[in-house]
Design a protein around this motif. Structure first.
Motif, PDB file in Angstrom:
ATOM      1  N   ALA A  11     136.527 149.502  50.920  1.00 33.55           N
ATOM      2  CA  ALA A  11     135.122 149.927  51.011  1.00 33.55           C
ATOM      3  C   ALA A  11     135.019 151.330  51.583  1.00 33.55           C
ATOM      4  O   ALA A  11     134.174 152.137  51.138  1.00 33.55           O
ATOM      5  N   PHE A  12     135.845 151.655  52.571  1.00 32.19           N
ATOM      6  CA  PHE A  12     135.825 153.000  53.146  1.00 32.19           C
ATOM      7  C   PHE A  12     136.228 154.052  52.117  1.00 32.19           C
ATOM      8  O   PHE A  12     135.659 155.150  52.070  1.00 32.19           O
ATOM      9  N   SER A  13     137.217 153.738  51.292  1.00 33.06           N
ATOM     10  CA  SER A  13     137.624 154.704  50.262  1.00 33.06           C
ATOM     11  C   SER A  13     136.507 154.898  49.235  1.00 33.06           C
ATOM     12  O   SER A  13     136.284 156.021  48.745  1.00 33.06           O
ATOM     13  N   GLU A  14     135.799 153.822  48.901  1.00 29.95           N
ATOM     14  CA  GLU A  14     134.661 153.946  47.986  1.00 29.95           C
ATOM     15  C   GLU A  14     133.521 154.719  48.645  1.00 29.95           C
ATOM     16  O   GLU A  14     132.788 155.455  47.969  1.00 29.95           O
ATOM     17  N   LEU A  15     133.373 154.561  49.956  1.00 30.29           N
ATOM     18  CA  LEU A  15     132.347 155.312  50.679  1.00 30.29           C
ATOM     19  C   LEU A  15     132.649 156.807  50.617  1.00 30.29           C
ATOM     20  O   LEU A  15     131.739 157.628  50.404  1.00 30.29           O
ATOM     21  N   ASP A  16     133.915 157.180  50.780  1.00 30.22           N
ATOM     22  CA  ASP A  16     134.302 158.586  50.666  1.00 30.22           C
ATOM     23  C   ASP A  16     134.011 159.127  49.273  1.00 30.22           C
ATOM     24  O   ASP A  16     133.510 160.249  49.111  1.00 30.22           O
ATOM     25  N   ALA A  17     134.344 158.319  48.257  1.00 28.28           N
ATOM     26  CA  ALA A  17     134.098 158.764  46.883  1.00 28.28           C
ATOM     27  C   ALA A  17     132.602 158.927  46.625  1.00 28.28           C
ATOM     28  O   ALA A  17     132.179 159.870  45.941  1.00 28.28           O
ATOM     29  N   MET A  18     131.796 158.025  47.159  1.00 25.37           N
ATOM     30  CA  MET A  18     130.347 158.114  46.978  1.00 25.37           C
ATOM     31  C   MET A  18     129.781 159.357  47.650  1.00 25.37           C
ATOM     32  O   MET A  18     128.925 160.058  47.083  1.00 25.37           O
ATOM     33  N   LEU A  19     130.262 159.672  48.865  1.00 26.25           N
ATOM     34  CA  LEU A  19     129.750 160.840  49.577  1.00 26.25           C
ATOM     35  C   LEU A  19     130.132 162.146  48.889  1.00 26.25           C
ATOM     36  O   LEU A  19     129.442 163.162  49.039  1.00 26.25           O
ATOM     37  N   ALA A  20     131.223 162.132  48.128  1.00 28.54           N
ATOM     38  CA  ALA A  20     131.655 163.344  47.423  1.00 28.54           C
ATOM     39  C   ALA A  20     131.130 163.427  45.998  1.00 28.54           C
ATOM     40  O   ALA A  20     131.363 164.418  45.307  1.00 28.54           O
ATOM     41  N   ASP A  21     130.421 162.396  45.555  1.00 27.03           N
ATOM     42  CA  ASP A  21     129.932 162.349  44.175  1.00 27.03           C
ATOM     43  C   ASP A  21     128.641 163.161  44.059  1.00 27.03           C
ATOM     44  O   ASP A  21     127.631 162.851  44.709  1.00 27.03           O
ATOM     45  N   ALA A  22     128.667 164.178  43.212  1.00 26.44           N
ATOM     46  CA  ALA A  22     127.499 165.041  43.050  1.00 26.44           C
ATOM     47  C   ALA A  22     126.361 164.335  42.324  1.00 26.44           C
ATOM     48  O   ALA A  22     125.198 164.774  42.410  1.00 26.44           O
ATOM     49  N   GLN A  23     126.649 163.267  41.598  1.00 27.71           N
ATOM     50  CA  GLN A  23     125.607 162.556  40.877  1.00 27.71           C
ATOM     51  C   GLN A  23     124.828 161.582  41.756  1.00 27.71           C
ATOM     52  O   GLN A  23     123.815 161.031  41.330  1.00 27.71           O
ATOM     53  N   VAL A  24     125.309 161.381  42.966  1.00 25.33           N
ATOM     54  CA  VAL A  24     124.632 160.492  43.904  1.00 25.33           C
ATOM     55  C   VAL A  24     123.580 161.289  44.672  1.00 25.33           C
ATOM     56  O   VAL A  24     123.827 162.423  45.099  1.00 25.33           O
ATOM     57  N   ASN A  25     122.420 160.714  44.851  1.00 25.34           N
ATOM     58  CA  ASN A  25     121.348 161.364  45.606  1.00 25.34           C
ATOM     59  C   ASN A  25     121.635 161.181  47.095  1.00 25.34           C
ATOM     60  O   ASN A  25     121.580 160.058  47.608  1.00 25.34           O
ATOM     61  N   HIS A  26     121.910 162.269  47.798  1.00 26.69           N
ATOM     62  CA  HIS A  26     122.254 162.216  49.215  1.00 26.69           C
ATOM     63  C   HIS A  26     121.073 162.572  50.112  1.00 26.69           C
ATOM     64  O   HIS A  26     121.265 162.830  51.305  1.00 26.69           O
ATOM     65  N   ASP A  27     119.869 162.582  49.567  1.00 24.39           N
ATOM     66  CA  ASP A  27     118.679 162.923  50.340  1.00 24.39           C
ATOM     67  C   ASP A  27     117.944 161.631  50.709  1.00 24.39           C
ATOM     68  O   ASP A  27     117.258 161.038  49.862  1.00 24.39           O
TER      69      ASP A  27
END
Length: 567
Positions: free
Chosen positions: A177-193
């Motif tokens: 889950a932590f590795s997927e969390l890292d991938a999600m935080l680095a994904d430009a297609q994910v809305n981080h706002d």
């Protein structure tokens, strides 16, 4: 409005807007003042709103639960904490209690620390999910944080089990889950706002398919989904977890999407300053992980988790490591307070009251130049299987087993052996030196200090594990001289009053409780005459059934394996 039992009750209906609730309360208050009538409010609470501060008082089994309003500064937190303790004292309430045998414990009520922001969009956990990962990883690396501040009921079936006290595969899944969390935080297609996602969730213009597609690329929703099913107890209860994210960004309701992390592993301490020390520790760790995210592989402690860190010396040594890490951070960042002065570093001695409260000294004695000290340790209470009772189906909690720590200074290797009820106690050294090793000085104990643990059956309740094993009390500790085959001396520890006295009242204060505890420790009663060392169990038998050199429990001896006790 309804009049019953000599009072006038006003029922508050469920409302969606805070403004409507305020207008309704103002109207009730105005009418009550104009008529001189006292009114009891009942029904639904006003809707939650960031503009309001609430404090709730709720009766709970054995305690009164007080949920206080959030604070945004240390001064606010200090004033709120000290005021709450003072008001409770004037109302005849306390955050500590004394058992009939003199044991000084907490009330069992939690001192849960909740982290978040003034609004969900400002929550540091939603803005920086790596902060949540840092906290989980750091606590998993330092079991002392889980056990020093907790209550008596710990373990996998407790109210706040550690993440590694449940299913054995949880750590593996959490790393994934932590590795997927890292991938999600680095994904430009994910809305981080967070703010835009929260606003979109309040919209009613989306179709279900559109909302589901949007949430699949939302940092808020993905953070919750990645961790929700791992931060649970062994039954999957998301609330009963050391790190509870029920109100982080839950799919259930808007009240579950507040951006809050509830740290449930803290029991209410007996003094407001101790409560503030807990808060200072957590606040400093949050600042440290905000500046320096804590990234490291999770540790599979295995049996070492309970074998070592339930003993006072190892829990204290782990806490000293935490203090050293925080002081390093404070020194490197040259942190300053609001008034511009340097933030003081943590002192290890500040935590000694916690350690003395959690692991009280039961007694100490000097024998032939060797100092022996006995302290209470922690023992998990496990929930048993279902049984039929007069009121239906029940599940008992097995509290029949207790654990103590023996600390020894001045031991001569190869000559002296410490035994408990005739069974040798494995003694090991801890990391560093300090509290919990039998030394009065907080500066450190001699390098020769060693500790060991003893598990034993203290009580014989109607339902417990291994009902055929009797109790082992009293515990007779001997310092055996293997060169001469004799006991040089020792002491005896009783679980109950040695004279059979049954107290019919509780201790009135700490002094009375201490006298009751002291009556159960006798600096005599050791084994006399020659010691038959040929009947001692082998080292492999002492440390556990595993075939490895270190064994399964190399620090704690379980008397249930060698002595069936007396019934």
């Amino acid at each position: 409005m309804e009049q019953r039992e000599g009072h006038l009750f006003a029922f508050l209906p469920p409302l969606q807007r805070l403004e409507d609730a305020v207008d309704l309360l103002a109207a009730i208050e105005s009418a009550a003042a104009e008529t001189g009538t006292k009114v009891v409010l009942e029904g639904y609470a006003p809707p939650g709103d960031p503009r309001t501060k609430t404090i709730t008082v709720t009766p709970d089994p054995g305690v009164i639960e007080v949920n206080v309003m959030p604070t945004s500064s240390w001064d606010e937190l200090e004033e709120l904490t000290t005021t709450l303790f003072d008001d409770a004292r004037h109302a005849g309430l306390a955050t500590e209690k004394f058992d009939t045998d003199g044991t000084h414990t907490g009330t069992g009520g939690g001192n849960h620390i909740t982290l978040g922001g003034s609004t969900p969009a400002e929550s540091p956990m939603l803005r920086r999910p790596d902060l949540l990962r840092s906290l989980i990883t750091f606590w998993q690396h330092h079991p002392g944080l889980s056990y020093v501040f907790s209550g008596k009921f710990i373990g996998p079936t407790s109210q706040s089990p550690r993440v590694d006290e449940g299913r054995p595969e949880t750590l593996y899944e959490l790393e994934l889950a932590f590795s997927e969390l890292d991938a999600m935080l680095a994904d430009a297609q994910v809305n981080h706002d967070p703010a835009s996602e929260i606003e979109a969730d309040r919209s009613v213009d989306e179709t279900w398919d559109e909302r589901r597609a949007r949430r699949s690329t939302s940092q808020l929703w993905l953070t919750d989904r990645l961790l929700r099913h791992l931060l649970t107890d062994i039954t999957g209860n998301t609330h009963r977890s050391e790190f509870c994210i029920d109100k982080l960004y839950s799919p259930d309701s808007e009240r579950g999407r507040l951006g809050l992390l509830e740290m449930r592993g803290f029991e209410m301490p007996p003094h407001p300053r101790l409560s503030l020390l807990q808060a200072a520790l957590v606040r400093t760790l949050v600042a440290r992980f905000w500046d320096e995210p804590y990234r490291a592989p999770l540790i599979n402690w295995g049996t070492r988790l309970h074998d070592r860190f339930l003993l006072p010396a190892f829990a204290a040594a782990d806490l000293r490591d935490v203090v050293a890490d925080l002081n390093r951070y404070l020194a490197e960042t040259a942190a300053e307070g609001p008034d511009g002065t340097a933030v003081p570093q943590f002192d290890e001695a500040w935590f000694n009251p916690f350690l003395e409260f959690r692991f009280p000294r039961l007694g100490e004695v000097d024998v032939a130049g060797v100092h022996l000290e006995l302290r209470q340790a922690i023992e998990p209470w496990h929930v048993l299987g279902e049984e039929v009772s007069l009121t239906g189906t029940s599940r008992y909690v097995d509290s029949s087993v207790e654990r103590v720590q023996i600390a020894v200074q001045g031991l001569v290797e190869g000559r002296h052996v410490v035994t408990c009820n005739g069974v040798p106690v494995p003694l090991v050294s801890t990391a560093g030196a300090g509290w919990g090793l039998g030394s009065e000085s907080t500066a450190g104990a001699p390098a020769s200090a060693k500790v060991g643990g003893v598990r034993f059956r203290a009580w014989a309740p109607p339902s417990a594990l291994h009902p055929t094993i009797g109790i082992h009390s009293p515990l007779v500790f001997d310092l055996v001289d293997t060169w001469n085959g004799t006991s040089l001396g020792g002491f005896t520890y009783h679980v109950v009053h040695p004279g059979g006295r049954a107290y019919d009242d509780y201790p009135v204060n700490a002094a009375a409780a201490e006298s009751r505890r002291a009556s159960r420790f006798h600096a005599h009663g050791h084994t006399t005459g020659p010691i038959d060392m040929t009947g001692w169990p082998t080292t492999q038998a002492l440390i556990g059934p595993q075939s490895t050199a270190t064994g399964e429990y190399p620090v704690t001896v379980d008397l249930r394996r060698f002595d069936r006790g007396h019934r």
